[in-house]
Design a protein around this motif. Structure first.
Motif, mmCIF file in Angstrom:
data_model
loop_
_atom_site.group_PDB
_atom_site.id
_atom_site.type_symbol
_atom_site.label_atom_id
_atom_site.label_comp_id
_atom_site.label_asym_id
_atom_site.label_seq_id
_atom_site.Cartn_x
_atom_site.Cartn_y
_atom_site.Cartn_z
ATOM 1 N N ILE A 9 0.769 -1.165 0.009
ATOM 2 C CA ILE A 9 -0.118 -0.022 0.049
ATOM 3 C C ILE A 9 0.915 1.024 0.023
ATOM 4 N N GLN A 10 2.001 1.117 0.386
ATOM 5 C CA GLN A 10 3.068 2.425 0.459
ATOM 6 C C GLN A 10 3.291 2.706 -0.876
ATOM 7 N N VAL A 11 3.161 1.853 -1.970
ATOM 8 C CA VAL A 11 3.344 2.183 -3.364
ATOM 9 C C VAL A 11 2.032 2.287 -4.254
ATOM 10 N N GLY A 52 10.592 4.209 12.297
ATOM 11 C CA GLY A 52 10.622 4.818 11.400
ATOM 12 C C GLY A 52 9.742 4.247 10.227
ATOM 13 N N CYS A 53 9.344 5.059 9.344
ATOM 14 C CA CYS A 53 8.512 4.560 8.067
ATOM 15 C C CYS A 53 8.888 5.470 6.920
ATOM 16 N N LEU A 54 8.946 4.762 5.642
ATOM 17 C CA LEU A 54 9.460 5.350 4.432
ATOM 18 C C LEU A 54 8.187 6.225 4.134
ATOM 19 N N GLN A 61 5.342 -6.700 12.598
ATOM 20 C CA GLN A 61 3.846 -5.918 13.292
ATOM 21 C C GLN A 61 3.731 -4.566 12.840
ATOM 22 N N HIS A 62 4.905 -3.795 12.577
ATOM 23 C CA HIS A 62 4.802 -2.371 11.917
ATOM 24 C C HIS A 62 4.369 -2.664 10.408
ATOM 25 N N GLU A 63 4.667 -3.503 9.558
ATOM 26 C CA GLU A 63 4.504 -3.738 8.093
ATOM 27 C C GLU A 63 2.838 -4.244 8.348
ATOM 28 N N ASN A 64 2.568 -5.089 9.176
ATOM 29 C CA ASN A 64 1.196 -5.771 9.235
ATOM 30 C C ASN A 64 0.131 -4.676 9.363
ATOM 31 N N ASP A 65 0.607 -3.600 10.269
ATOM 32 C CA ASP A 65 -0.374 -2.523 10.497
ATOM 33 C C ASP A 65 -0.763 -1.635 9.232
ATOM 34 N N HIS A 66 0.173 -1.739 8.117
ATOM 35 C CA HIS A 66 -0.041 -0.696 6.967
ATOM 36 C C HIS A 66 -1.156 -1.752 6.446
ATOM 37 N N LEU A 67 -1.427 -3.054 6.548
ATOM 38 C CA LEU A 67 -2.401 -3.791 5.858
ATOM 39 C C LEU A 67 -3.622 -3.495 6.341
HETATM 40 CO CO CO Z 1 5.898 1.715 7.533
#
Ligand code: CO
Ligand code: QAP
Length: 174
Positions: A49-51, A95-97, A137-143
């Motif tokens: 989703i970040q792209v 952090g997060c891109l 956990q950080h990446e799964n939150d993006h989903l």
């Molecule tokens: Co992130």
């Protein structure tokens, strides 16, 4: 091919992502593009989703003991499902891109189990703790349309608002 990374407050970042229904050559090409994008942006994790792609996919490539980001250690997670193991928590400065230049402490489970599919449609199970558990956990939150800035303290949110306003000004003057 490097893709463009969406940044806060792009509303796409707050969408809930859909499960992947087919794992084919087009999806494998997209995973390669995600990797190129993450590496070119100096990241260790990236969600689809970040792209701008609404799919339950993320990739993680942590540094090894020699502080080298080796592609052999890349893990690609398709349709992941996370379960905490126990109640123990850990705190890590994240952090997060999609939130460039901002880093803050977040509390998460110390230990988790994750079930997912790899790029060849093999079902996998992984137990993780420490930094890998944080990253998952950080990446799964993006989903689920969540960013780490939603999980920081009240004072840290004020610090983020200031950082965000300053970064807007810097963009304008660029
Ligand atoms: Co992130
Ligand atoms: C998620 O984050 C993560 O602001 C991946 O200026 C977070 O790769 C995994 C980055 C915490 C484990 C622990 C962020 C690079 C990269 C920035 C990233 C920046 C340059 C973030």
């Amino acid at each position: 091919m490097k893709l463009d990374i969406l940044t806060y407050p792009n509303p796409i970042l707050f969408q809930k992502c859909n499960e992947v229904s087919v794992i084919d050559d087009d999806l494998r090409k997209f995973l390669d593009d995600m990797y190129d994008t993450m590496i070119a942006s100096n990241g260790i994790g990236l969600a689809a989703i970040q792209v701008g792609v609404n799919k339950r996919i993320f990739i993680i490539n942590l540094l090894n003991e020699e502080s080298i980001q080796d592609k052999k250690d890349l893990i690609e997670f398709i349709n992941p499902v996370i379960t905490p193991i126990g109640d123990a928590k850990q705190v890590y400065e994240e952090g997060c891109l999609s939130v460039p230049g901002f880093f803050e402490e977040v509390t998460r489970y110390d230990s988790i189990k994750v079930e997912y599919y790899d790029r060849f449609n093999n079902k996998k199970t992984l137990e993780a703790n420490g930094l890998l558990a944080v990253a998952i956990q950080h990446e799964n939150d993006h989903l689920d349309g969540h960013l780490f800035i939603e999980k920081i303290s009240f004072n840290a949110k004020k610090k983020f608002e200031k950082h965000y306003k300053e970064s807007k000004k810097r963009k304008k003057n660029k």
